[in-house]
Design a protein around this motif. Structure first.
Motif, PDB file in Angstrom:
ATOM      1  N   GLY A 126       8.850   2.219  -9.587  1.00 15.96           N
ATOM      2  CA  GLY A 126       9.111   0.842  -9.823  1.00 15.96           C
ATOM      3  C   GLY A 126       7.874  -0.130  -9.851  1.00 15.96           C
ATOM      4  O   GLY A 126       7.546  -1.123 -10.875  1.00 15.96           O
ATOM      5  N   TRP A 127       7.020   0.129  -8.910  1.00 12.25           N
ATOM      6  CA  TRP A 127       5.838  -0.580  -8.909  1.00 12.25           C
ATOM      7  C   TRP A 127       4.993  -0.676 -10.117  1.00 12.25           C
ATOM      8  O   TRP A 127       4.460  -1.768 -10.535  1.00 12.25           O
ATOM      9  N   LEU A 128       4.868   0.676 -10.806  1.00 12.99           N
ATOM     10  CA  LEU A 128       4.018   0.715 -11.938  1.00 12.99           C
ATOM     11  C   LEU A 128       5.022  -0.131 -13.063  1.00 12.99           C
ATOM     12  O   LEU A 128       3.909  -0.544 -14.156  1.00 12.99           O
ATOM     13  N   ARG A 129       5.966   0.095 -13.186  1.00 11.76           N
ATOM     14  CA  ARG A 129       6.775  -0.615 -14.279  1.00 11.76           C
ATOM     15  C   ARG A 129       6.692  -2.078 -14.207  1.00 11.76           C
ATOM     16  O   ARG A 129       6.714  -2.674 -15.267  1.00 11.76           O
ATOM     17  N   LYS A 130       6.940  -2.770 -13.008  1.00 16.26           N
ATOM     18  CA  LYS A 130       6.693  -3.837 -12.880  1.00 16.26           C
ATOM     19  C   LYS A 130       5.350  -4.665 -13.163  1.00 16.26           C
ATOM     20  O   LYS A 130       5.305  -5.679 -13.686  1.00 16.26           O
ATOM     21  N   THR A 131       4.244  -3.823 -12.664  1.00 18.48           N
ATOM     22  CA  THR A 131       2.739  -4.115 -13.103  1.00 18.48           C
ATOM     23  C   THR A 131       2.528  -3.984 -14.750  1.00 18.48           C
ATOM     24  O   THR A 131       2.195  -4.979 -15.019  1.00 18.48           O
ATOM     25  N   ALA A 132       3.171  -3.217 -15.266  1.00 22.47           N
ATOM     26  CA  ALA A 132       3.055  -3.192 -16.571  1.00 22.47           C
ATOM     27  C   ALA A 132       3.857  -4.222 -17.466  1.00 22.47           C
ATOM     28  O   ALA A 132       3.244  -4.842 -18.477  1.00 22.47           O
TER      29      ALA A 132
ATOM     30  N   GLU B  91      -3.027   0.360  -9.633  1.00 20.10           N
ATOM     31  CA  GLU B  91      -2.727   0.065  -8.245  1.00 20.10           C
ATOM     32  C   GLU B  91      -3.364  -1.295  -7.603  1.00 20.10           C
ATOM     33  O   GLU B  91      -2.873  -1.870  -7.113  1.00 20.10           O
ATOM     34  N   SER B  92      -4.605  -1.628  -8.206  1.00 17.10           N
ATOM     35  CA  SER B  92      -5.169  -2.679  -7.731  1.00 17.10           C
ATOM     36  C   SER B  92      -4.467  -3.990  -8.544  1.00 17.10           C
ATOM     37  O   SER B  92      -4.320  -5.149  -7.798  1.00 17.10           O
ATOM     38  N   ALA B  93      -3.933  -3.951  -9.578  1.00 14.21           N
ATOM     39  CA  ALA B  93      -3.422  -5.047 -10.378  1.00 14.21           C
ATOM     40  C   ALA B  93      -1.967  -5.308  -9.705  1.00 14.21           C
ATOM     41  O   ALA B  93      -1.662  -6.499  -9.554  1.00 14.21           O
ATOM     42  N   TYR B  94      -1.335  -4.254  -8.994  1.00 17.30           N
ATOM     43  CA  TYR B  94      -0.122  -4.520  -8.530  1.00 17.30           C
ATOM     44  C   TYR B  94      -0.276  -5.243  -7.261  1.00 17.30           C
ATOM     45  O   TYR B  94       0.204  -6.218  -6.744  1.00 17.30           O
ATOM     46  N   LEU B  95      -1.444  -4.910  -6.456  1.00 15.71           N
ATOM     47  CA  LEU B  95      -2.015  -5.675  -5.119  1.00 15.71           C
ATOM     48  C   LEU B  95      -2.070  -7.060  -5.640  1.00 15.71           C
ATOM     49  O   LEU B  95      -1.908  -8.195  -4.857  1.00 15.71           O
ATOM     50  N   LEU B  96      -2.985  -7.393  -6.600  1.00 14.71           N
ATOM     51  CA  LEU B  96      -3.299  -8.669  -7.069  1.00 14.71           C
ATOM     52  C   LEU B  96      -1.956  -9.426  -7.259  1.00 14.71           C
ATOM     53  O   LEU B  96      -1.954 -10.619  -7.103  1.00 14.71           O
ATOM     54  N   HIS B  97      -1.359  -8.787  -8.225  1.00 14.54           N
ATOM     55  CA  HIS B  97      -0.008  -9.643  -8.541  1.00 14.54           C
ATOM     56  C   HIS B  97       1.001 -10.108  -7.348  1.00 14.54           C
ATOM     57  O   HIS B  97       1.607 -11.083  -7.318  1.00 14.54           O
ATOM     58  N   THR B  98       1.102  -9.029  -6.391  1.00  9.48           N
ATOM     59  CA  THR B  98       1.952  -9.144  -5.392  1.00  9.48           C
ATOM     60  C   THR B  98       1.360  -9.978  -3.879  1.00  9.48           C
ATOM     61  O   THR B  98       1.920 -10.601  -3.318  1.00  9.48           O
TER      62      THR B  98
ATOM     63  N   LEU C  43       3.861   8.304 -18.293  1.00 10.42           N
ATOM     64  CA  LEU C  43       4.822   8.012 -17.296  1.00 10.42           C
ATOM     65  C   LEU C  43       5.634   6.883 -17.801  1.00 10.42           C
ATOM     66  O   LEU C  43       6.931   7.015 -17.731  1.00 10.42           O
ATOM     67  N   LEU C  44       5.013   5.685 -18.386  1.00 12.75           N
ATOM     68  CA  LEU C  44       5.737   4.726 -18.978  1.00 12.75           C
ATOM     69  C   LEU C  44       6.557   5.220 -19.956  1.00 12.75           C
ATOM     70  O   LEU C  44       7.960   4.821 -20.286  1.00 12.75           O
ATOM     71  N   ALA C  45       6.120   5.826 -20.915  1.00  9.93           N
ATOM     72  CA  ALA C  45       6.913   6.141 -22.209  1.00  9.93           C
ATOM     73  C   ALA C  45       8.131   7.037 -21.811  1.00  9.93           C
ATOM     74  O   ALA C  45       9.039   6.976 -22.433  1.00  9.93           O
TER      75      ALA C  45
ATOM     76  N   LEU D  42       1.019  -1.325  -0.198  1.00  8.28           N
ATOM     77  CA  LEU D  42       0.028   0.179  -0.141  1.00  8.28           C
ATOM     78  C   LEU D  42       1.023   1.346   0.033  1.00  8.28           C
ATOM     79  O   LEU D  42       0.447   2.322  -0.543  1.00  8.28           O
ATOM     80  N   HIS D  43       1.901   1.316   0.682  1.00  9.20           N
ATOM     81  CA  HIS D  43       2.793   2.361   0.889  1.00  9.20           C
ATOM     82  C   HIS D  43       3.199   2.573  -0.635  1.00  9.20           C
ATOM     83  O   HIS D  43       3.531   3.834  -0.800  1.00  9.20           O
ATOM     84  N   LYS D  44       3.699   1.692  -1.306  1.00 14.33           N
ATOM     85  CA  LYS D  44       4.229   1.901  -2.729  1.00 14.33           C
ATOM     86  C   LYS D  44       3.462   2.399  -3.600  1.00 14.33           C
ATOM     87  O   LYS D  44       3.787   3.249  -4.304  1.00 14.33           O
ATOM     88  N   ILE D  45       2.231   2.145  -3.593  1.00 15.05           N
ATOM     89  CA  ILE D  45       1.119   2.739  -4.150  1.00 15.05           C
ATOM     90  C   ILE D  45       0.455   3.919  -3.916  1.00 15.05           C
ATOM     91  O   ILE D  45      -0.602   4.517  -4.576  1.00 15.05           O
ATOM     92  N   GLY D  46       0.925   4.579  -3.002  1.00  9.98           N
ATOM     93  CA  GLY D  46       0.530   5.850  -2.350  1.00  9.98           C
ATOM     94  C   GLY D  46      -0.615   5.621  -1.345  1.00  9.98           C
ATOM     95  O   GLY D  46      -1.214   6.745  -1.180  1.00  9.98           O
ATOM     96  N   GLU D  47      -0.959   4.525  -0.899  1.00  8.06           N
ATOM     97  CA  GLU D  47      -1.919   4.470  -0.010  1.00  8.06           C
ATOM     98  C   GLU D  47      -1.586   3.954   1.383  1.00  8.06           C
ATOM     99  O   GLU D  47      -2.320   3.331   2.278  1.00  8.06           O
TER     100      GLU D  47
END
Length: 475
Positions: free
Chosen positions: A339-345, A306-313, A331-333, A134-139
């Motif tokens: 980092g969490w968003l890059r990994k999720t992508a 953000e939700s996808a990252y939590l589901l993945h991890t 952001l990706l481009a 949650l901390h990583k995704i700003g929650e």
């Protein structure tokens, strides 16, 4: 305090509010605090997301607004500038102080980032695992510098001086929720945190009750959110104590968590266009349910990153796509994505608004309230908007009306498919009667007086008073 008792208990907040429970238990120089959040009252909260937080004066403002209580020995002196009557943290005097968090909803943990680093903050192993993500995704929480500590497994207690605290898992609508069993040389206290039987893990709440009976519970401090039964709009309807009979069964009209996928799927099957769902990212099990609902309805779930990252991890669920907004794409481009968003992508198949619009009826797309304007890029004709315990929670929140008005402007039908994280009043009475403590303390409720004990006494504490634990009662 009499010479026979050295245990004191004080209630700082959360007595007649939903959330915001802060209680201290002290034996000699050892002190524990549970929980440490802020009451949930969006209609009266001036910090509505539009008023800017003053980071350098965050604690000062929280205390002045009544968001957090002025607990002695829990804040650094520099944080208390401009405030009087609150004793600051002293590394020698308060060396044996610890905070315990039952679960990671803001109304139970909002203030943990403002506690001095020298004071340990304990939570269940699963809660700590979830918090890191949650901390990583700003929650996470503002000001947090802590490396929060996980409580030991196997029902082993944490010892703070002569006080022992044991975490007992319970069923709630967030991973890691637990009750706390507290033992001092003068007696035992059970604090339930938030709990229910109608989630995916009712056996956890049952096991907690059995363990509490085994360990003893002189004092039962129990949440009472649903003591004032809600009507269809989520507004309270008063009941009388005499109307409240203990029952382990779920009342008619209530929804069980395991039934959510099928109930949502039925709504999706009735829609010809894009289906949208508003559900909270930190309710990870609900995210899994929404993926299953989509599958049952012949659709593919699409989650916000953000939700996808939590589901993945946090889960084994992989049957979903990830929504790529214009902001995410940029952001990706630009190589500026965290980092969490890059990994999720990397782990996911991304789909943007244009991709969804090619065949809207194939998808169930998550849309949290903060991303409401994404709907302006989507073809919502013939669609449906499912509200599944996301923010805003109900009509008591001023933004709820704004949400409904916005959806109406798009011609998008609204459907609420919800499952409460809290036990109904009959179940609370069942829990209280089964544990049957000498002293019952209901709180976390607008009407705690409705929950009466089976054979002991009911205590409705007052702020500003210190109680002593003696002979199984708070005096």
């Amino acid at each position: 305090m009499s010479a026979s008792s050295k245990t004191s208990v004080r209630f700082w907040s959360g007595l007649r509010t939903i959330g915001g429970t802060v209680v201290t238990v002290q034996y000699e120089d050892a002190k524990i605090v549970f929980d440490f959040g802020a009451a949930y009252n969006p209609a009266a909260n001036v910090l509505d997301g539009q008023v800017r937080l003053r980071q350098g004066a965050l604690l000062h403002d929280y205390i002045r607004l009544g968001t957090l209580p002025g607990v002695d020995g829990l804040y650094e002196a520099e944080q208390l500038r401009g405030l009087s009557g609150i004793r600051p943290f002293d590394r020698e005097r308060d060396a044996r102080t610890a905070v315990f968090i039952s679960h990671l909803h803001y109304d139970h943990m909002l203030g943990i980032g403002l506690i001095p680093e020298h004071i340990p903050v304990y939570m269940s192993r699963m809660s700590r695992r979830l918090y890191r993500r949650l901390h990583k995704i700003g929650e996470g929480v503002a000001g947090s510098r802590h490396r929060f500590q996980a409580m030991p497994g196997g029902l082993q207690p944490v010892r703070i001086g002569a006080i022992e605290v044991t975490a007992l898992p319970v069923d709630h609508d967030i991973l890691g929720a637990c009750a706390f069993h507290i033992r001092t040389p003068d007696g035992t206290i059970l604090y339930t945190g938030d709990l229910r039987f109608h989630g995916n893990h009712p056996e956890w709440t049952e096991a907690m009750m059995a363990k509490a009976k085994e360990l003893g519970a002189d004092i039962l401090i129990i949440e009472g959110t649903m003591l004032n039964l809600p009507n269809d709009d989520g507004l309270p309807v008063d009941v009388k104590p005499a109307d409240l009979a203990p029952s382990r069964e779920l009342p008619e009209g209530w929804t069980r968590e395991p039934d959510m996928p099928g109930l949502v799927a039925n709504r999706l099957l009735a829609a010809n266009g894009l289906a949208l769902v508003n559900t909270a990212p930190r309710n990870v099990e609900r995210l899994v349910s929404m993926a299953e609902a989509a599958r049952q309805a012949g659709r593919m779930a699409v989650f916000e990153p953000e939700s996808a990252y939590l589901l993945h991890t946090m889960t084994a669920c992989r049957d979903f796509l990830v929504y790529e907004s214009d902001t995410t794409s940029r952001l990706l481009a630009a190589g500026k994505a965290p980092g969490w968003l890059r990994k999720t992508a990397i782990r996911s198949v991304l789909i943007n608004a244009a991709g969804v619009n090619r065949s809207p009826s194939r998808y169930l797309l998550q849309n949290t309230y903060g991303n409401l304007l994404e709907l302006l890029d989507l073809d919502t004709s013939g669609g449906i908007y499912v509200h599944s315990d996301g923010v805003p929670l109900g009509s008591f929140d001023p933004t709820y009306g704004k949400l409904l008005a916005f959806l109406e402007s798009l011609g998008l039908p609204f459907a609420a498919v919800r499952c409460s994280g809290h036990a109904p009043a009959e179940n609370l009475k069942y829990i209280a009667d089964m544990i049957d403590p000498p002293t019952l303390v209901p709180l976390h409720s607008f009407h705690p007086e409705l929950l009466l004990p089976k054979s002991g006494v009911q205590l409705l504490p007052e702020y500003g008073r210190t109680y002593r634990l003696e002979g199984g009662r708070l005096l």
